[in-house]
Design an enzyme around this catalytic site. Structure first.
Site, PDB file in Angstrom:
ATOM      1  N   GLY A  85      37.339  19.699   8.978  1.00 21.73           N
ATOM      2  CA  GLY A  85      38.713  20.169   9.729  1.00 21.73           C
ATOM      3  C   GLY A  85      39.588  20.044   8.343  1.00 21.73           C
ATOM      4  O   GLY A  85      39.491  19.313   7.546  1.00 21.73           O
ATOM      5  N   VAL A  95      39.497  16.538   7.040  1.00 23.09           N
ATOM      6  CA  VAL A  95      38.480  15.559   7.644  1.00 23.09           C
ATOM      7  C   VAL A  95      37.123  15.914   7.307  1.00 23.09           C
ATOM      8  O   VAL A  95      36.612  17.050   7.297  1.00 23.09           O
ATOM      9  CB  VAL A  95      38.675  16.010   9.393  1.00 23.09           C
ATOM     10  CG1 VAL A  95      37.936  14.966  10.098  1.00 23.09           C
ATOM     11  CG2 VAL A  95      40.149  15.424   9.530  1.00 23.09           C
ATOM     12  N   ASN A 140      42.869  18.005  20.487  1.00 23.38           N
ATOM     13  CA  ASN A 140      42.971  16.465  20.098  1.00 23.38           C
ATOM     14  C   ASN A 140      41.899  15.745  20.909  1.00 23.38           C
ATOM     15  O   ASN A 140      42.220  14.481  20.943  1.00 23.38           O
ATOM     16  CB  ASN A 140      44.432  15.953  20.148  1.00 23.38           C
ATOM     17  CG  ASN A 140      45.296  16.486  18.821  1.00 23.38           C
ATOM     18  OD1 ASN A 140      44.665  16.869  17.938  1.00 23.38           O
ATOM     19  ND2 ASN A 140      46.623  16.501  19.120  1.00 23.38           N
ATOM     20  N   ASP A 160      50.553  14.238  22.106  1.00 24.03           N
ATOM     21  CA  ASP A 160      50.208  15.350  21.438  1.00 24.03           C
ATOM     22  C   ASP A 160      48.742  15.604  22.276  1.00 24.03           C
ATOM     23  O   ASP A 160      47.733  16.157  21.600  1.00 24.03           O
ATOM     24  CB  ASP A 160      49.849  15.364  19.742  1.00 24.03           C
ATOM     25  CG  ASP A 160      49.950  16.505  19.195  1.00 24.03           C
ATOM     26  OD1 ASP A 160      49.401  16.764  18.272  1.00 24.03           O
ATOM     27  OD2 ASP A 160      50.436  17.680  19.856  1.00 24.03           O
ATOM     28  N   GLY A 186      45.978  17.304   6.448  1.00 25.77           N
ATOM     29  CA  GLY A 186      44.903  16.543   5.424  1.00 25.77           C
ATOM     30  C   GLY A 186      43.553  17.372   5.865  1.00 25.77           C
ATOM     31  O   GLY A 186      43.570  18.335   6.399  1.00 25.77           O
TER      32      GLY A 186
HETATM   33  C1  LIG Z   1      38.876  18.348  13.013  1.00 20.09           C
HETATM   34  N1  LIG Z   1      37.949  17.143  13.391  1.00 20.09           N
HETATM   35  C2  LIG Z   1      36.613  17.534  13.941  1.00 20.09           C
HETATM   36  C3  LIG Z   1      35.977  16.305  14.203  1.00 20.09           C
HETATM   37  C4  LIG Z   1      34.632  16.093  14.783  1.00 20.09           C
HETATM   38  C5  LIG Z   1      34.649  16.800  16.083  1.00 20.09           C
HETATM   39  O1  LIG Z   1      33.311  16.955  16.475  1.00 20.09           O
HETATM   40  C6  LIG Z   1      37.078  15.162  14.183  1.00 20.09           C
HETATM   41  C7  LIG Z   1      37.418  13.717  14.613  1.00 20.09           C
HETATM   42  C8  LIG Z   1      38.312  13.300  14.209  1.00 20.09           C
HETATM   43  C9  LIG Z   1      39.594  13.751  13.627  1.00 20.09           C
HETATM   44  C10 LIG Z   1      40.618  13.126  13.329  1.00 20.09           C
HETATM   45  C11 LIG Z   1      41.925  13.544  13.983  1.00 20.09           C
HETATM   46  C12 LIG Z   1      43.219  12.892  13.536  1.00 20.09           C
HETATM   47  C13 LIG Z   1      43.083  11.874  12.901  1.00 20.09           C
HETATM   48  C14 LIG Z   1      42.045  11.547  12.154  1.00 20.09           C
HETATM   49  C15 LIG Z   1      40.851  12.340  12.371  1.00 20.09           C
HETATM   50 CL1  LIG Z   1      39.296  11.529  11.751  1.00 20.09          CL
HETATM   51  C16 LIG Z   1      39.578  15.357  13.528  1.00 20.09           C
HETATM   52  C17 LIG Z   1      38.317  15.883  13.730  1.00 20.09           C
HETATM   53  C18 LIG Z   1      38.175  11.750  14.700  1.00 20.09           C
HETATM   54  O2  LIG Z   1      38.931  11.066  14.866  1.00 20.09           O
HETATM   55  N2  LIG Z   1      36.944  11.849  15.239  1.00 20.09           N
HETATM   56  C19 LIG Z   1      36.231  12.757  15.258  1.00 20.09           C
HETATM   57  O3  LIG Z   1      35.176  13.110  15.567  1.00 20.09           O
END
Ligand SMILES: Cn1cc(CCO)c2c3c(c(-c4ccccc4Cl)cc21)C(=O)NC3=O
Length: 289
Positions: free
Chosen positions: A18, A25, A143, A138, A23
């Site tokens: 992501g 991910v 999310n 949110d 930022g």
């Molecule tokens: C874009 N994206 C894709 C994924 C994987 C979905 O299969 C994802 C995750 C997270 C997050 C995330 C969101 C917000 C803050 C921190 C994190 Cl690591 C973002 C994620 C998170 O906290 N855990 C995830 O799996």
């Protein structure tokens, strides 16, 4: 040789999952335990800026929110090389936004039992967050993350939680991205995505903030039902907040449609609490035998 950062020394970066203004991910393996984690690396916010507040809220919220089967689990956070880093549970099933998009591309959408399962699981997560005096602010498909419960897994989340952990579709939904979380009693509201924003929050009425999460959850379920993309503003935005449901590609049974209407009621006090939703008979899985 340059000192290896903690990120580089502790983790093996597998793929980028992501990218956004928030930022980047990454899907990573922690070398020590061999487990997979989702790690978000973002530029360290300017000291004293609103972004710093958001970054701190996220870590504070994760620290307070501990462990719950329907909230993405937090492991660690640290700052280095002018970056903020947060290490969370990796959800292998993508986001609810991905799932809705994939179905939409095949002209499909969630059926009522799938929407009930989604609504019940996210309500359990919101009940937990609200019970700790916090609101998410949110809630939206991108999310909400998915873990595909392995059919017979040794590990998986601790089944000790009192909640019913037997998802009917083998899918576990988890509320993620706590960057907008704030306290119910003395809120510092950073508005979330305007497409999911309740009208009273836009008017800065913060007297029923948990119901703003319920409103956003209602719109989230509408999208799973196959509703067209939500407006960000304008007349359509307002008509969605005057009790009008958008046209759906499927006829919903009256009890479910009426429940969805209460989640989207213009009056926040009419919307059911997360706790009431967890008990709602429309969402109870009929027990066989
Ligand atoms: C874009 N994206 C894709 C994924 C994987 C979905 O299969 C994802 C995750 C997270 C997050 C995330 C969101 C917000 C803050 C921190 C994190 Cl690591 C973002 C994620 C998170 O906290 N855990 C995830 O799996």
């Amino acid at each position: 040789a340059r000192m290896l950062s903690r990120y580089e020394s502790e983790f093996l970066e597998l793929s980028c999952i992501g990218v956004g203004e928030f930022g980047t991910v990454y899907r990573c393996v922690k070398r020590l335990d061999g487990c997979m984690y989702a790690i978000k690396r973002s530029r360290r916010p300017i000291a004293g800026s609103a972004n710093e507040q958001l970054a701190l809220k996220e870590v504070y919220a994760h620290a307070v929110l501990g462990h719950h089967p329907h909230v993405v689990r937090y492991y660690s956070a640290w700052a280095e090389d002018d970056h903020m880093i947060i290490q969370n549970e990796y959800c292998d099933g993508g986001s609810l936004h991905d799932a809705i998009t994939e179905k939409g591309e095949q002209g499909e959408f969630f059926c009522v039992p799938e929407m009930s399962d989604l609504l019940l699981q996210v309500s359990m997560g919101l009940k937990y967050i609200h019970s700790l005096g916090l609101v998410h602010l949110d809630i939206k498909p991108s999310n909400i993350f998915i873990r595909r419960r392995p059919s017979s897994s040794a590990g998986g989340e601790g089944d000790s939680e009192e909640e019913d952990e037997s998802p009917s579709y083998g899918v576990v939904y988890k509320i993620g991205d706590l960057g907008h979380v704030t306290s119910i009693s003395n809120p510092r509201v950073e508005e979330g995505d305007s497409r999911f924003l309740a009208f009273e929050v836009l008017r800065e009425d913060y007297t029923h903030l948990p119901k703003a999460d319920i409103f956003a959850l209602g719109l989230t379920v509408l999208l799973a039902a196959g509703a067209p993309p939500l407006p960000q503003n304008g007349d359509d935005w307002h008509s969605l907040r005057q009790g009008a449901l958008p046209s759906l590609p499927q006829e919903l049974p009256a009890p479910f449609k009426d429940l969805l209407k209460t989640l989207l009621d213009p009056d926040p006090t009419t919307r059911p609490s997360a706790s009431a939703l967890c008990r709602h008979d429309v969402l109870r899985k009929e027990r066989i035998g």
